[in-house]
Design an enzyme around this catalytic site. Structure first.
Site, PDB file in Angstrom:
ATOM      1  N   ASP A  81       0.863  -1.177   0.000  1.00  0.00           N
ATOM      2  CA  ASP A  81       0.000   0.000   0.000  1.00  0.00           C
ATOM      3  C   ASP A  81       0.901   1.229   0.000  1.00  0.00           C
ATOM      4  OD1 ASP A  81       1.041   0.043   2.548  1.00  0.00           O
ATOM      5  OD2 ASP A  81      -0.861  -0.373   3.565  1.00  0.00           O
ATOM      6  N   SER A 115      -0.350 -10.195  -1.879  1.00  0.00           N
ATOM      7  CA  SER A 115      -1.547  -9.879  -1.108  1.00  0.00           C
ATOM      8  C   SER A 115      -1.859 -10.899  -0.032  1.00  0.00           C
ATOM      9  CB  SER A 115      -2.760  -9.760  -2.040  1.00  0.00           C
ATOM     10  OG  SER A 115      -2.603  -8.658  -2.910  1.00  0.00           O
ATOM     11  N   SER A 297      -6.178 -12.778   3.511  1.00  0.00           N
ATOM     12  CA  SER A 297      -5.391 -11.940   2.610  1.00  0.00           C
ATOM     13  C   SER A 297      -5.201 -10.555   3.231  1.00  0.00           C
ATOM     14  CB  SER A 297      -6.083 -11.836   1.250  1.00  0.00           C
ATOM     15  OG  SER A 297      -7.364 -11.232   1.400  1.00  0.00           O
ATOM     16  N   TYR A 298      -4.470  -9.702   2.553  1.00  0.00           N
ATOM     17  CA  TYR A 298      -4.106  -8.385   3.099  1.00  0.00           C
ATOM     18  C   TYR A 298      -5.368  -7.616   3.494  1.00  0.00           C
ATOM     19  CZ  TYR A 298      -1.443  -4.088   3.639  1.00  0.00           C
ATOM     20  OH  TYR A 298      -0.846  -2.955   4.151  1.00  0.00           O
ATOM     21  N   PRO A 299      -5.443  -7.131   4.766  1.00  0.00           N
ATOM     22  CA  PRO A 299      -6.709  -6.567   5.257  1.00  0.00           C
ATOM     23  C   PRO A 299      -6.928  -5.089   4.956  1.00  0.00           C
ATOM     24  CG  PRO A 299      -5.142  -6.723   7.058  1.00  0.00           C
ATOM     25  CD  PRO A 299      -4.440  -7.265   5.845  1.00  0.00           C
TER      26      PRO A 299
END
Length: 823
Positions: A81, A115, A297-299
């Site tokens: 991110d 991810s 997975s990526y939150p």
């Protein structure tokens, strides 16, 4: 053989990634900082055999605690991110100057995009390495600088101004934040609507009818309601002219309740608050743990659309043997999954999905509840819509129209896995057709009142923040947590946010001085500019300077107009001069100052109109009416309780350090006065046995349970219990340079040999004293206290007398220094 340095965002991620890429054949060792391990293995990289070294950062890089010399390439495995991109360049700034110089224009920096922590995702990332995104990193730099400079300026001014005037604010920090303040504004806006609401009386006609021996059904009036009783009574009279309720129409429609969109962060936070009773900050902490452990997975994602290449069947198949939903999953796999609804693709991460099966015993209570919701939501997105039959019957009674509606389930669809979304069970409507007549059981006029809205729930606040562009999916929980921590709102039953007097007055004050400080419009505009920086469509320096210029003018106007907010404060809070109880004497006027216990606790001299800070999260007592030799202020004793620490301090010196090597917030146990009997120079004994910078200082007020305590960490050393007198000698130990201690025991209780009552020796080296010394750790009431936790595991060292009983080194950790500055 060349070396590839790989850097992840967390130690647990580094370990997981290294295990996957090395296929379990890596060796691990602790890094220099004791937190970030280094994992070594050999393998192939860009067609050559190399040595891999995998390590991590602990958030944003503030200092470098591992040696990067000797590496040829770097692969950045930071979170994918904008914050992760920013940390990429922090890492590069730290290590590029010491990397090996390769010949030609050979590429040395790579970025891994992933991810989830699964073998497939990690290997795909390793095989498709890209480059870090400088524009996204710059957008984070801009946001950080804007939030820091704007927030710091307003917060400092507000805190000093209001804490110097009012004694019962009960908040240690009167903070302002470009996102935090609009967040509070939403809560106060709802509060104002509740307070200004005036209930209005209205009337409705309630009609009950039945057919044969069936139970009566209640009908809804077509006019809904009227606000005049006489008119309502007129309609009742007109209705009563009809003795029967005639069926005018019967309509039946098959309807569908759509399956949910794929799960993103904001929806996860909303549901966790409203359905699971978990606050946003707590939810994100749990989600991050589930992610690093490989369960989800990526939150952090804004996307609600699965990529075209997303393996829906493979992800679903992982859950086929989980007893909680195995039947539903197996049925979907055999019958064929339904195509998910088309959501929004924000271009960041895929939606949040489960990555492997789990049980409650693995995850713990809250971890399981969040994982269960994420899994059920995912299964629901590939399930079929819920289908039901809606029947509507319209009636005519006299001149007035009425109706009733019922629903009957056709196919449960996704509500089988999300039962809380199911169609509520209702009593079946009677079978009838147009022209049938029902018997009128009852017709009456009911008086009701309009009701005010309720306080905002966390879920509603999250929706408003998303709608108005306040914060990001990652920062929304932080802003909500801040307004709770600052005592601006309290969390009531049902996770409702009720503003406190302080929160209400602050927002009303902003409305009065400059409404743009609290409305979401200006922050929303700034967020759009920051997004343009991330896309490379706006200049970082221009956006930063333009926004700072705007807020600089707003700040000066706010300072000049603060009297407007003062008028509101005076209504809700007491002047500082009228608060507190007389305590110790001021060194300037020699009158008693008042001790204000409300946060932040402080002393105020109404005669001099001066306020003096005190240590927080403890009790303040008068210290034997002794005075500071520098300014004649009476000393006070701060204590954190019977199991904690205590030390005297001068209220004036605490806020105005008298010597160059002292900082604000230091007590007498850190004062370097050369001759004061209460100072470090007189009472310091030796270097702390656990932390690097602390000095063990004798507490002369602790008898008969005598002790010395570290002036930095929470180490406490108990010694010479029941001794009559204990004093620190001016002489030092020849072995370790610690100050000697003179002990005088009662004759009847002396532990010394041959009835001796007096002995002088070193606490650390003297064999006579060895059995009379016990090391413990003080109980600290709150981590914000300056003397936080000690470093463990260094073993018991020998005390020494560093630079005249303790001139501690400055901390290397920049983050700690920064935190101390802002606290």
């Amino acid at each position: 053989m060349r070396t590839v340095l790989m850097v992840a965002e967390k130690p647990s991620l580094a370990q997981s990634i290294a295990k996957i890429l090395s296929k379990g054949n890596c060796s691990s060792r602790k890094g220099l900082n004791g937190a970030c391990s280094v994992h070594d293995y050999t393998g192939s990289f860009m067609g050559q055999n190399v040595r891999f070294k995998m390590t991590s950062v602990c958030g944003h890089v503030m200092s470098l605690d591992f040696t990067a010399k000797g590496c040829d390439y770097v692969v950045l495995w930071l979170d994918c991110d904008k914050e992760g991109e920013n940390i990429c360049f922090e890492v590069l700034d730290a290590i590029q100057p010491v990397m090996n110089k390769l010949y030609g224009n050979e590429r040395t920096v790579y970025r891994a995009k992933f991810s989830s922590i699964t073998d497939t995702d990690i290997w795909n990332a390793m095989n498709r390495l890209g480059e870090p995104n400088k524009n996204e990193a710059l957008s984070v730099d801009a946001r950080q600088e804007l939030d820091l400079r704007i927030g710091c300026a307003f917060t400092r001014f507000q805190t000093k101004y209001f804490q110097g005037k009012y004694g019962n604010l009960d908040s240690s920090l009167i903070s302002f934040g470009p996102c935090q303040t609009p967040t509070l504004g939403f809560c106060v806006e709802r509060h104002d609507k509740i307070q200004s609401f005036k209930p209005e009386t209205y009337w409705v006609i309630q009609a009950k009818v039945f057919k044969g021996k069936e139970s009566p059904i209640t009908l809804d009036w077509d006019r809904v309601r009227v606000f005049d009783r006489e008119i309502g009574q007129m309609f009742v009279n007109m209705t009563k002219t009809g003795r029967e309720a005639l069926v005018e129409s019967v309509s039946k429609k098959e309807k569908a309740k759509q399956r949910p969109l794929a799960l993103n962060t904001v929806e996860m936070l909303r549901v966790a608050s409203s359905a699971l009773g978990m606050g946003p900050q707590h939810t994100m902490q749990i989600a991050e743990r589930l992610y690093t452990q490989g369960y989800i997975s990526y939150p952090r994602t804004e996307t609600t659309h699965y990529p075209e290449n997303f393996d829906l069947k493979g992800t679903l198949r992982q859950q086929a043997n989980n007893s909680n939903w195995a039947e539903t999953v197996k049925a979907l796999l055999s019958e064929g999954i339904n195509r998910p609804r088309k959501g929004a693709d924000a271009g960041d991460h895929p939606p949040i999905t489960p990555m492997r099966s789990a049980s409650e015993s693995e995850l713990g209570s809250d971890g399981w509840r969040l994982y269960e919701y994420i899994t059920r939501h995912f299964i629901a997105t590939v399930s079929h819509d819920c289908k039901y039959l809606q029947t509507t019957i319209t009636f005519r009674i006299g001149t007035e129209g009425f109706s009733c509606t019922g629903k009957a389930l056709i196919s449960a669809g996704f509500t089988e896995i999300m039962p809380w979304q199911g169609i509520p069970l209702e009593e079946a409507l009677p079978a009838c057709e147009k022209g049938d007549a029902f018997t009128v059981d009852e017709i009456k006029l009911l008086e009701k009142q309009t009701s005010p809205p309720d306080y905002l729930t966390e879920a509603e606040l999250i929706t408003l923040m998303e709608k108005h562009g306040i914060g990001t999916d990652a920062s929304i929980p932080v802003h909500i947590n801040n307004i709770c921590q600052r005592n601006y709102v309290t969390v009531e039953n049902g996770r409702k946010l009720k503003p406190t007097n302080l929160g209400i007055v602050l927002v009303h004050g902003y409305y009065k001085i400059d409404v743009e400080l609290v409305l979401p419009t200006i922050r929303s505009a700034v967020e759009k500019q920051l997004n343009l920086i991330a896309l490379g469509k706006a200049n970082y320096h221009q956006v930063l300077q333009h926004t700072l210029d705007i807020f600089k003018r707003k700040f000066h106007y706010f300072v000049d107009s603060i009297a407007g907010m003062d008028e509101l404060m005076e209504v809700s809070f007491s002047p500082i001069a009228a608060t507190g109880k007389p305590h110790s004497r001021c060194g300037k006027c020699h009158r008693f100052m008042k001790y204000i216990q409300a946060k932040p606790s402080r002393l105020h001299c109404s005669h001099c109109d001066e306020t003096y800070s005190l240590p927080q999260n403890g009790a303040i007592k008068l210290y034997k009416e002794l005075k500071c030799p520098l300014d004649e202020f009476e000393l006070v004793l701060w204590t954190s309780g019977s199991r904690g620490k205590s030390y005297p301090l001068c209220p004036y010196c605490f806020s105005n350090p008298p010597f160059r090597d002292m900082k604000k917030g230091m007590g007498c146990n850190e004062c370097t006065h050369p001759s004061c009997p209460h100072s470090l120079n007189s009472l310091g004994i030796g270097q702390c046995v656990e932390c690097e910078t602390g000095v063990l200082v004798f507490d002369p007020n602790s008898g008969p349970k005598w002790r010395m305590a570290c002036n930095k960490c929470n180490v406490v050393v108990h010694f010479f219990e029941q001794a009559y007198k204990v004093q620190v000698s001016q002489d030092s130990c020849e072995s370790c340079e610690a100050s000697l201690v003179m002990v005088d025991f009662h004759k009847a209780r002396s532990p010394l040999a041959e009835g001796e009552t007096q002995h002088t020796g070193c606490v650390f080296c003297d064999t006579v004293f060895q059995d009379l010394v016990e090391l413990k750790h003080a109980t600290m009431r709150h981590p914000m206290h300056r003397g936080g936790g000690a470093r463990r595991g260094r073993g018991r060292g020998r005390g020494r007398r560093p630079g005249g009983r303790g001139n501690p080194k400055k901390p290397k950790d920049k983050m700690a220094a920064l935190a101390a500055y802002f606290v």
